[in-house]
Design a protein around this motif. Sequence first.
Motif, mmCIF file in Angstrom:
data_model
loop_
_atom_site.group_PDB
_atom_site.id
_atom_site.type_symbol
_atom_site.label_atom_id
_atom_site.label_comp_id
_atom_site.label_asym_id
_atom_site.label_seq_id
_atom_site.Cartn_x
_atom_site.Cartn_y
_atom_site.Cartn_z
ATOM 1 N N ARG A 192 -1.335 6.857 2.070
ATOM 2 C CA ARG A 192 -1.195 5.402 1.635
ATOM 3 C C ARG A 192 0.218 5.099 0.802
ATOM 4 O O ARG A 192 0.743 4.040 0.851
ATOM 5 C CB ARG A 192 -2.219 5.303 0.760
ATOM 6 N N GLN A 237 3.188 2.143 1.577
ATOM 7 C CA GLN A 237 3.611 1.096 0.676
ATOM 8 C C GLN A 237 5.098 1.434 0.484
ATOM 9 O O GLN A 237 5.781 0.315 0.446
ATOM 10 C CB GLN A 237 3.035 1.659 -0.682
ATOM 11 N N GLU A 239 6.631 -0.078 3.552
ATOM 12 C CA GLU A 239 6.639 -1.564 3.502
ATOM 13 C C GLU A 239 7.651 -2.116 2.474
ATOM 14 O O GLU A 239 8.360 -3.132 2.761
ATOM 15 C CB GLU A 239 5.200 -1.965 3.032
ATOM 16 N N SER A 257 -7.855 3.008 6.404
ATOM 17 C CA SER A 257 -9.047 2.171 5.938
ATOM 18 C C SER A 257 -10.173 3.146 6.718
ATOM 19 O O SER A 257 -11.285 3.394 6.079
ATOM 20 C CB SER A 257 -9.033 0.832 6.008
ATOM 21 N N HIS A 265 -2.468 0.293 8.329
ATOM 22 C CA HIS A 265 -3.524 -0.070 7.402
ATOM 23 C C HIS A 265 -4.876 0.515 7.685
ATOM 24 O O HIS A 265 -5.623 0.846 7.066
ATOM 25 C CB HIS A 265 -3.249 -1.547 6.700
ATOM 26 N N ARG A 309 -0.001 -3.127 10.312
ATOM 27 C CA ARG A 309 -1.253 -3.537 10.262
ATOM 28 C C ARG A 309 -2.161 -2.567 10.739
ATOM 29 O O ARG A 309 -3.271 -2.061 10.368
ATOM 30 C CB ARG A 309 -1.325 -4.925 10.986
#
Length: 245
Positions: free
Chosen positions: A102, A106, A109, A215, A211, A208
């Motif tokens: 994660r 980040q 991004e 999840s 992500h 996307r």
Amino acid sequence: MRQNPQYGARLRPVDLARAHGLSTQAVRNYEAAGILPGAERTPHGYRTYTPLHAQALRAFLALVPGHGHQTATSIMQSINRGTTQDALRLIDESHAQLLEDRRTLQAVEGALRDLGPVPQERGDTFVGPLASRLGIRPATLRTWERAGLVHPRRDPQTGYRVYSAADVRDALLVRQLRRGGYLLEQIAPLIVQVRSAGGVAPLESMLRDWHARLSARGRAMLTGAAALDAYLGCRRDDADRGRAE
């Protein structure tokens, strides 16, 4: 006297296999690998399983999506050896890896956001001016080239490295990620994605998807934890009954 259906039932390999959409050979392989506890044998040598084995199989299959086949196997092996602490450590390591993934996302991004559009300069850029623009030494650019992160072409007459706008984009992205503390081997897969996408903008869909996959992995870990806890409870109950007898 009828056996207690929860604790006394005896199951054939085919019973476990059908209930989980597996082959009987897969069930036998899981037992041989230590994913399932050892089966009892009939006087004729046939394997017989119990609801404890069924719960172990459910736990393993629930662990795989979140932890991967190899780690899920190691978790079940540790529990069946009686070294539950080793299994819990493996689970902790998986969660730590998910958190690190994660953070990597980040950072990617952030790097893409800070990068912005690559100016479409006229002409090409040489190693000295590009290094000056990035605030690095020319030798660093050559290191990035050896790592496959930038691919300048060579001037046929002088042999000098020549960087196109796409090369500048890649170099800028590498610089941002290096500032975030990422190793060259960690950056390389992203640069491949940038090149195959034809630039930074098309990567939004990839991010996307990234992500969504993280999840899904997190949710799968929760599902696996619940199934594993149920298996541990069954093992505890089985051990208590053994002592009572």
